[in-house]
Design a protein around this motif. Structure first.
Motif, PDB file in Angstrom:
ATOM      1  N   HIS A 108      -6.643 -10.117  16.152  1.00 49.70           N
ATOM      2  CA  HIS A 108      -6.493  -8.879  16.193  1.00 49.70           C
ATOM      3  C   HIS A 108      -5.137  -8.373  16.901  1.00 49.70           C
ATOM      4  N   ARG A 109      -4.498  -9.168  17.715  1.00 56.49           N
ATOM      5  CA  ARG A 109      -2.889  -8.700  18.255  1.00 56.49           C
ATOM      6  C   ARG A 109      -2.225  -8.566  16.783  1.00 56.49           C
ATOM      7  N   TRP A 110      -2.424  -9.667  16.055  1.00 51.95           N
ATOM      8  CA  TRP A 110      -1.525  -9.834  14.961  1.00 51.95           C
ATOM      9  C   TRP A 110      -1.762  -8.571  13.867  1.00 51.95           C
ATOM     10  N   MET A 111      -2.900  -8.252  13.809  1.00 56.13           N
ATOM     11  CA  MET A 111      -3.167  -7.035  12.671  1.00 56.13           C
ATOM     12  C   MET A 111      -2.900  -5.714  13.458  1.00 56.13           C
ATOM     13  N   SER A 112      -3.096  -5.701  15.052  1.00 56.59           N
ATOM     14  CA  SER A 112      -2.640  -4.446  15.432  1.00 56.59           C
ATOM     15  C   SER A 112      -1.103  -4.295  15.464  1.00 56.59           C
ATOM     16  N   LYS A 113      -0.246  -5.402  15.508  1.00 57.19           N
ATOM     17  CA  LYS A 113       1.220  -5.138  15.302  1.00 57.19           C
ATOM     18  C   LYS A 113       1.484  -4.791  14.007  1.00 57.19           C
ATOM     19  N   ARG A 114       0.676  -5.317  13.156  1.00 56.88           N
ATOM     20  CA  ARG A 114       1.042  -5.001  11.449  1.00 56.88           C
ATOM     21  C   ARG A 114       0.741  -3.493  11.283  1.00 56.88           C
ATOM     22  N   LEU A 115      -0.338  -2.772  11.653  1.00 59.57           N
ATOM     23  CA  LEU A 115      -0.867  -1.746  11.579  1.00 59.57           C
ATOM     24  C   LEU A 115       0.201  -0.755  12.179  1.00 59.57           C
ATOM     25  N   GLY A 116       0.550  -1.082  13.622  1.00 58.45           N
ATOM     26  CA  GLY A 116       1.806  -0.105  14.254  1.00 58.45           C
ATOM     27  C   GLY A 116       2.954  -0.325  13.589  1.00 58.45           C
ATOM     28  N   GLN A 117       3.309  -1.244  13.015  1.00 57.70           N
ATOM     29  CA  GLN A 117       4.778  -1.219  12.255  1.00 57.70           C
ATOM     30  C   GLN A 117       4.397  -0.440  10.775  1.00 57.70           C
ATOM     31  N   MET A 119       2.392   2.139  10.320  1.00 55.46           N
ATOM     32  CA  MET A 119       2.253   3.613  10.802  1.00 55.46           C
ATOM     33  C   MET A 119       3.607   4.001  11.076  1.00 55.46           C
ATOM     34  N   LYS A 120       4.533   3.345  11.684  1.00 49.68           N
ATOM     35  CA  LYS A 120       5.826   3.995  12.137  1.00 49.68           C
ATOM     36  C   LYS A 120       6.661   3.937  10.707  1.00 49.68           C
ATOM     37  N   GLU A 124       8.092   7.745   9.232  1.00 52.46           N
ATOM     38  CA  GLU A 124       9.374   7.913   8.842  1.00 52.46           C
ATOM     39  C   GLU A 124       9.423   8.588   7.449  1.00 52.46           C
ATOM     40  N   ALA A 125       8.796   7.863   6.570  1.00 54.26           N
ATOM     41  CA  ALA A 125       8.563   8.109   5.073  1.00 54.26           C
ATOM     42  C   ALA A 125       8.122   9.574   4.799  1.00 54.26           C
ATOM     43  N   ALA A 146      14.677   2.827   4.148  1.00 55.06           N
ATOM     44  CA  ALA A 146      13.733   3.140   5.243  1.00 55.06           C
ATOM     45  C   ALA A 146      12.570   4.025   5.051  1.00 55.06           C
ATOM     46  N   ALA A 147      12.908   4.684   4.170  1.00 54.92           N
ATOM     47  CA  ALA A 147      11.836   5.971   3.909  1.00 54.92           C
ATOM     48  C   ALA A 147      10.673   5.029   2.794  1.00 54.92           C
ATOM     49  N   VAL A 148      11.190   4.177   2.131  1.00 57.75           N
ATOM     50  CA  VAL A 148      10.311   3.442   1.128  1.00 57.75           C
ATOM     51  C   VAL A 148       9.097   2.612   1.805  1.00 57.75           C
ATOM     52  N   PRO A 149       7.643   2.974   1.841  1.00 57.68           N
ATOM     53  CA  PRO A 149       6.728   2.367   2.546  1.00 57.68           C
ATOM     54  C   PRO A 149       6.809   0.868   1.954  1.00 57.68           C
ATOM     55  N   LEU A 150       6.513  -0.216   3.006  1.00 50.57           N
ATOM     56  CA  LEU A 150       6.220  -1.540   2.605  1.00 50.57           C
ATOM     57  C   LEU A 150       4.845  -1.877   2.648  1.00 50.57           C
TER      58      LEU A 150
END
Length: 162
Positions: A108-117, A119-120, A124-125, A146-150
């Motif tokens: 859950h922590r791993w997925m929350s971190k990835r989701l936060g990244q 979303m950021k 920005e994009a 930085a504007a290209v979603p990953l």
């Protein structure tokens, strides 16, 4: 040491007895003798109060038949073979163990971190796109990159979409 051997033997004996009981239940559930259980067969057998009570006594919640079926269907083949049934019942019986909860919290922590990244980067994009600034062809500036979603890859490495 002798006491430990007796305890170990008792645990192995109980496990073997459980496996044999699960194999017998599988045979009862496999009403068409195909060697696998469909969701219809599974649901039909769990309509039987005796079968439902047995599963409940193992700590297997039968209130959501579909979810229980999917948890037992390890290979996601939409049918449950005897090995899947037995190993799934062994894995799911009883209450959640500390290691199960720790794994769930970690994931859950791993997925929350990835989701936060994600979303950021998406914000920005979107801000970049809404700014209306033209993007020069072939530009590789840091702003453009930085504007290209990953997209996160299974290995944990991200790569640009497209």
């Amino acid at each position: 040491a002798h006491d430990q051997d007796l305890v170990t033997q008792s645990i192995l004996s109980k496990r073997q007895m459980f496996v044999e009981q699960m194999q017998q239940i599988f045979i009862e559930m496999d009403t068409d003798n195909s060697g696998s259980i469909t969701i219809q067969e599974f649901r039909g057998c769990l309509d039987d109060e005796r079968m439902r009570a047995y599963f409940d006594s193992l700590g297997l919640d039968t209130s959501d038949v579909w979810t229980l079926f999917k948890l037992l269907d390890i290979d996601k083949g939409n049918v449950i073979e005897v090995d899947e049934f037995v190993s799934g019942c062994l894995r799911l019986k009883g209450n959640a163990k500390g290691v199960d909860m720790a794994k769930l919290c970690y994931e859950h922590r791993w997925m929350s971190k990835r989701l936060g990244q994600f979303m950021k980067r998406t914000d920005e994009a979107l801000r970049f796109l809404l700014s209306g600034r033209p993007q020069p062809l072939g530009s590789t500036s840091a702003t453009t990159a930085a504007a290209v979603p990953l997209v996160a890859q299974p290995s944990g490495v991200s790569r640009p979409i497209g």
